[in-house]
Design a protein around this motif. Structure first.
Motif, PDB file in Angstrom:
ATOM      1  N   CYS A 307       0.747  -1.295  -0.154  1.00 50.45           N
ATOM      2  CA  CYS A 307       0.101   0.004   0.068  1.00 50.45           C
ATOM      3  C   CYS A 307       0.850   1.274   0.191  1.00 50.45           C
ATOM      4  O   CYS A 307       0.357   2.291  -0.097  1.00 50.45           O
ATOM      5  CB  CYS A 307      -0.896  -0.137   1.213  1.00 50.45           C
ATOM      6  SG  CYS A 307      -2.074  -1.383   1.266  1.00 50.45           S
ATOM      7  N   ALA A 312       6.665   7.027  -1.521  1.00 47.73           N
ATOM      8  CA  ALA A 312       6.221   7.214  -0.166  1.00 47.73           C
ATOM      9  C   ALA A 312       7.111   6.700   0.872  1.00 47.73           C
ATOM     10  O   ALA A 312       7.607   7.273   1.790  1.00 47.73           O
ATOM     11  CB  ALA A 312       4.638   6.769  -0.072  1.00 47.73           C
ATOM     12  N   ASP A 377      -2.809  10.380   2.989  1.00 47.51           N
ATOM     13  CA  ASP A 377      -3.341  10.075   1.462  1.00 47.51           C
ATOM     14  C   ASP A 377      -2.925  10.780   0.507  1.00 47.51           C
ATOM     15  O   ASP A 377      -2.548  10.447  -0.644  1.00 47.51           O
ATOM     16  CB  ASP A 377      -5.040  10.150   1.389  1.00 47.51           C
ATOM     17  CG  ASP A 377      -5.622  11.057   2.596  1.00 47.51           C
ATOM     18  OD1 ASP A 377      -4.763  11.239   3.625  1.00 47.51           O
ATOM     19  OD2 ASP A 377      -6.805  11.381   2.389  1.00 47.51           O
ATOM     20  N   LYS A 378      -2.174  11.938   0.905  1.00 45.29           N
ATOM     21  CA  LYS A 378      -1.431  12.805   0.398  1.00 45.29           C
ATOM     22  C   LYS A 378      -0.332  11.904  -0.586  1.00 45.29           C
ATOM     23  O   LYS A 378       0.052  11.996  -1.865  1.00 45.29           O
ATOM     24  CB  LYS A 378      -0.756  14.073   0.741  1.00 45.29           C
ATOM     25  CG  LYS A 378      -1.918  15.092   1.132  1.00 45.29           C
ATOM     26  CD  LYS A 378      -1.005  16.452   1.241  1.00 45.29           C
ATOM     27  CE  LYS A 378      -1.933  17.542   1.713  1.00 45.29           C
ATOM     28  NZ  LYS A 378      -1.370  17.659   2.969  1.00 45.29           N
ATOM     29  N   ILE A 380       0.160   8.516  -0.238  1.00 38.83           N
ATOM     30  CA  ILE A 380       0.151   7.176  -0.808  1.00 38.83           C
ATOM     31  C   ILE A 380      -1.305   7.107  -1.512  1.00 38.83           C
ATOM     32  O   ILE A 380      -1.601   6.117  -2.159  1.00 38.83           O
ATOM     33  CB  ILE A 380      -0.239   5.964   0.223  1.00 38.83           C
ATOM     34  CG1 ILE A 380      -1.240   5.930   1.110  1.00 38.83           C
ATOM     35  CG2 ILE A 380       1.213   6.125   1.032  1.00 38.83           C
ATOM     36  CD1 ILE A 380      -1.253   4.684   2.123  1.00 38.83           C
ATOM     37  N   GLY A 381      -1.985   8.052  -1.604  1.00 39.60           N
ATOM     38  CA  GLY A 381      -3.193   8.118  -2.327  1.00 39.60           C
ATOM     39  C   GLY A 381      -4.219   7.434  -1.716  1.00 39.60           C
ATOM     40  O   GLY A 381      -4.256   6.580  -0.860  1.00 39.60           O
ATOM     41  N   GLN A 382      -5.491   7.932  -2.028  1.00 43.56           N
ATOM     42  CA  GLN A 382      -6.544   7.565  -1.250  1.00 43.56           C
ATOM     43  C   GLN A 382      -7.022   6.190  -1.688  1.00 43.56           C
ATOM     44  O   GLN A 382      -7.427   5.340  -0.757  1.00 43.56           O
ATOM     45  CB  GLN A 382      -8.029   8.373  -1.786  1.00 43.56           C
ATOM     46  CG  GLN A 382      -9.254   8.060  -1.368  1.00 43.56           C
ATOM     47  CD  GLN A 382      -9.156   8.285   0.291  1.00 43.56           C
ATOM     48  OE1 GLN A 382      -8.762   8.901   0.805  1.00 43.56           O
ATOM     49  NE2 GLN A 382     -10.160   7.493   0.754  1.00 43.56           N
ATOM     50  N   GLU A 383      -6.707   5.678  -2.714  1.00 44.47           N
ATOM     51  CA  GLU A 383      -6.946   4.442  -3.255  1.00 44.47           C
ATOM     52  C   GLU A 383      -6.041   3.390  -2.465  1.00 44.47           C
ATOM     53  O   GLU A 383      -6.449   2.315  -1.924  1.00 44.47           O
ATOM     54  CB  GLU A 383      -6.413   4.263  -4.499  1.00 44.47           C
ATOM     55  CG  GLU A 383      -6.966   2.993  -5.455  1.00 44.47           C
ATOM     56  CD  GLU A 383      -6.362   2.821  -6.767  1.00 44.47           C
ATOM     57  OE1 GLU A 383      -5.642   1.830  -6.954  1.00 44.47           O
ATOM     58  OE2 GLU A 383      -6.347   3.968  -7.408  1.00 44.47           O
ATOM     59  N   ASN A 384      -5.016   3.731  -2.154  1.00 45.28           N
ATOM     60  CA  ASN A 384      -4.102   3.127  -1.167  1.00 45.28           C
ATOM     61  C   ASN A 384      -4.350   3.048   0.168  1.00 45.28           C
ATOM     62  O   ASN A 384      -4.613   2.072   1.030  1.00 45.28           O
ATOM     63  CB  ASN A 384      -2.423   3.303  -1.244  1.00 45.28           C
ATOM     64  CG  ASN A 384      -1.869   2.771  -2.391  1.00 45.28           C
ATOM     65  OD1 ASN A 384      -1.943   1.437  -2.631  1.00 45.28           O
ATOM     66  ND2 ASN A 384      -1.227   3.402  -3.110  1.00 45.28           N
ATOM     67  N   GLU A 386      -7.794   3.165   0.985  1.00 45.65           N
ATOM     68  CA  GLU A 386      -8.798   2.206   0.936  1.00 45.65           C
ATOM     69  C   GLU A 386      -8.275   0.721   1.131  1.00 45.65           C
ATOM     70  O   GLU A 386      -8.722  -0.232   1.576  1.00 45.65           O
ATOM     71  CB  GLU A 386      -9.659   2.539  -0.243  1.00 45.65           C
ATOM     72  CG  GLU A 386     -10.524   3.516  -0.227  1.00 45.65           C
ATOM     73  CD  GLU A 386     -11.436   3.420   0.715  1.00 45.65           C
ATOM     74  OE1 GLU A 386     -11.653   2.594   1.216  1.00 45.65           O
ATOM     75  OE2 GLU A 386     -12.107   4.565   1.069  1.00 45.65           O
TER      76      GLU A 386
END
Ligand code: ASP
Length: 665
Positions: A307, A312, A377-378, A380-384, A386
């Protein structure tokens, strides 16, 4: 005036008198637990190992006994002759509460000072006071119960071992060093100047030699000594159930221990069933972040490294794998509560990130302070985020705690170990631990070596006689971190009960192992030569295990400290407060042993511009001497630290620098 016991014979234990004894003459003996004086009637509760009985002294019918009872005080030792009668109103709190003893004669056998704490089931005396007056502490019902339970457990273990065909053999206490990873206690030899015995850290080498000697199945309930820092579950000397057998498969040893443990639990009224489950070391570490996992609750770890994208990882300085778990119902944890978890992770060398699912199911995230950014989230991204929550099976209202480390040590999952600590902390805090469960677990597939950071070397994860998985032998020198051992541990409810292994039984392999541990030919000959020789005379394959008896008794008694099941325990500062040990010894004894104690030396400045030099054997805790020697130049005096044993204070003149002895013990 005290009475003599003479020929008086006890007929009953206090706590065992019952309604069926009504009308009997009885003689009980014990301690005055409580005294109630109602004028014409005086009541003494008399206590012995079995409990209490109420004794009544009637002024009108037994004036002499009554008069004597007026002198009795708490903890006096008495014998009472009397008759058992039914009480008008039973006391349901007391096992003997349906009856009382009407006294005809009282013998005061000994008096007693007022104890520093009441002899009751529950007391709130400090532990140091309890240990200092251990004989009074042990007089209470709970320690009696614990010691009796321990006795029954040990008895059952002995019976089981005997029935399984094991022979108890005693091994020496004065011996040579047995490596178990702790410091030795050394005992100087009087006869052999400059030489020392070591107290055994375990009977390891001896029990293996008993296998070479053809004993086939050995066991011993034995004291072992390890000079380590004390903890709630560790004392300097402790008792092991130690065993070894020849030609065993791992399952055979497991079977013996399971049989013994099922029986020991039964003695404590606990039903467990065998066989116990097994897990591989690498799996328990990845799933629970501990080599002694508590299986009484879930909240398992998940590896979530994927993730975290490469970028990151670099920004967050992540080395190695990332582990996470979902803590139920804690999505609402405050910033402060999350920070506390992160602090804990930091203190263990890692850092934590958090993601949570609000009760509406929305997923959000944050970083611990350790990492300066405020949200992940900045990075790793929102997707990660989740994916992370998904991987941990987080439900609405759960907090996901992810842990990483900045260092990676070969062969370890450092982040999992830290996450495991957080899991335990949260398990306690969230009350997730089901205390009615008894979850045993065998752990196998241990690495043979552990990296010791302080010494920058590989050391035996268990001890150097642990067998090596056959296929891994070739990696012994080239890739030691990949070598698996034939060791196993038994864990119960988050405690390591013991460990063992199938051993190395070939001399050539044992020698290679010692060398892999960095021992030179000379060192291994000097320390283990006799054992290496013994291995060359026909050594059968063998293996064994040792379990900590104190820990077993502690857990089965429902206690949190081993000191509750050890009669004469030491404090965490390694002192026996009752016997006041360790303690200095006479000069003659030291001389006989050819031992001299090097003094501590302290320097202080003096008001005259000169200096003080104070040499002393040791600091004294609490009461000691505070020497206050006067400055020979008449510039006042100095107050020295608490010192004990021999000491002396010397003064040096500021100009000449010449030392003069001012005062000494
Ligand atoms: N000697 C080991 C210990 O005391 C146990 C064993 O390997 O049998 O931990």
């Amino acid at each position: 005036m005290l009475d003599f016991l003479g020929n008086l014979k006890r007929t009953h234990y206090c706590g065992e008198l019952r309604a069926k004894d009504e009308g009997r003459d009885a003689v009980v003996m014990g301690w005055v637990h409580r005294r109630r004086d109602l004028g014409n009637l005086l009541f003494l509760d008399v206590r012995d190992r079995t409990g209490l009985v109420q004794v009544v002294f009637n002024k009108e019918t037994q004036a002499a006994a009554h008069a004597k009872a007026e002198q009795a005080r708490s903890e006096f030792v008495i014998a009472v002759e009397g008759k058992v009668v039914k009480r008008q109103k039973a006391n349901p709190e007391l096992a003997s509460g349906e009856i009382e003893l009407v006294a005809t004669k009282l013998h005061i056998l000994n008096n007693a000072k007022t104890p520093p704490f009441a002899i009751e089931e529950e007391i709130n005396a400090e532990e140091v006071t309890r240990l200092r007056y251990r004989y009074l502490d042990l007089r209470r019902p709970k320690p009696h119960r614990n010691l009796a339970l321990r006795h029954r457990i040990v008895l059952e273990i002995r019976k089981a071992m005997d029935e399984l065909g094991f022979i108890e053999v005693e091994t020496p206490m004065l011996t040579r060093s047995t490596p178990e990873g702790a410091r030795d206690f050394l005992v100087p030899s009087r006869v052999h100047h400059g030489q020392f015995y070591a107290l055994p850290q375990s009977p390891q080498i001896f029990k293996q030699i008993l296998m070479i000697a053809g004993l086939d199945k050995y066991f011993q309930i034995v004291k072992c000594f390890r000079d380590e820092d004390l903890r709630a579950d560790r004392q300097l000397e402790f008792t092991q159930l130690d065993l070894e057998m020849s030609f065993p498969r791992q399952e055979d040893i497991f079977h013996v221990i399971e049989t013994v443990m099922v029986r020991a639990c039964r003695v404590a009224g606990i039903t467990v069933s065998a066989p116990f489950p097994h897990m591989l070391y690498k799996d328990v570490i990845r799933k629970y972040g501990s080599d002694k996992p508590d299986l009484r609750f879930g909240m398992e770890l998940h590896e979530v490294t994927s993730c975290f994208p490469e970028e990151a990882k670099q920004k967050l300085q992540i080395k190695g794998n990332v582990f996470a778990f979902a803590a139920p119902g804690t999505a609402g944890y405050s910033r402060k509560q999350r920070d506390d978890l992160n602090e804990k992770a930091k203190s263990l060398g890692g850092g934590a990130y958090f993601a949570w699912r609000t009760t509406e199911g929305k997923t959000s995230s944050a970083l611990g302070d350790f990492f300066t950014l405020s949200t992940i989230d900045k990075l790793i991204g929102q997707e990660n985020v989740e994916k992370l929550a998904e991987a941990c099976g987080a439900k609405a209202g759960d907090l996901v705690v992810a842990v990483s480390t900045k260092e990676q040590i070969k062969g370890t999952e450092a982040a999992a170990l830290i996450a495991g600590q957080l899991r335990l902390q949260l398990g306690e805090a969230l009350n997730l631990i089901d205390r009615s469960q008894w979850r045993f677990l065998w752990i196998t597939g241990f690495p043979l070596f552990e990296w010791k950071e302080t010494a920058k070397t590989w050391v035996s994860a268990q001890h150097p006689f642990t067998g090596i998985v056959d296929e891994d032998l070739e990696k012994l020198e080239s890739a030691p971190w990949e070598v698996r051992s034939k060791g196993y541990d038994l864990v119960l409810n988050g405690y390591e009960l013991g460990s063992g292994s199938i051993r190395i039984h070939r001399q050539d392999i044992q020698e290679r192992l010692f060398k892999a541990l960095g021992l030179s030919e000379e060192q291994l000959r000097r320390r283990f030569g006799f054992f290496l020789d013994a291995l060359t005379y026909g050594t059968p394959p063998h293996g064994g295990i040792a379990l900590g008896v104190d820990r077993i008794a502690m857990l089965l008694a429902g206690e949190k400290s081993i000191r509750e099941v050890v009669a004469f325990a030491k404090t965490t500062a390694a002192q026996d407060l009752m016997a006041d040990s360790p303690s200095p010894v006479d000069e003659d004894q030291l001389e006989e042993l050819h031992i001299s104690i090097t003094p501590n030396v302290l320097f202080f400045g003096c008001k005259c511009g000169g200096k003080w030099r104070v040499s002393f054997e040791r600091y004294a805790e609490g009461a000691g001497t505070f020497p206050s020697p006067n400055c020979p130049q008449g510039k006042g005096y100095i107050l020295l630290p608490f010192v004990a044993g021999k000491w002396q204070a010397e003064h040096a003149n500021g100009e000449t620098g010449e030392w003069v002895l001012v005062t000494a013990s």
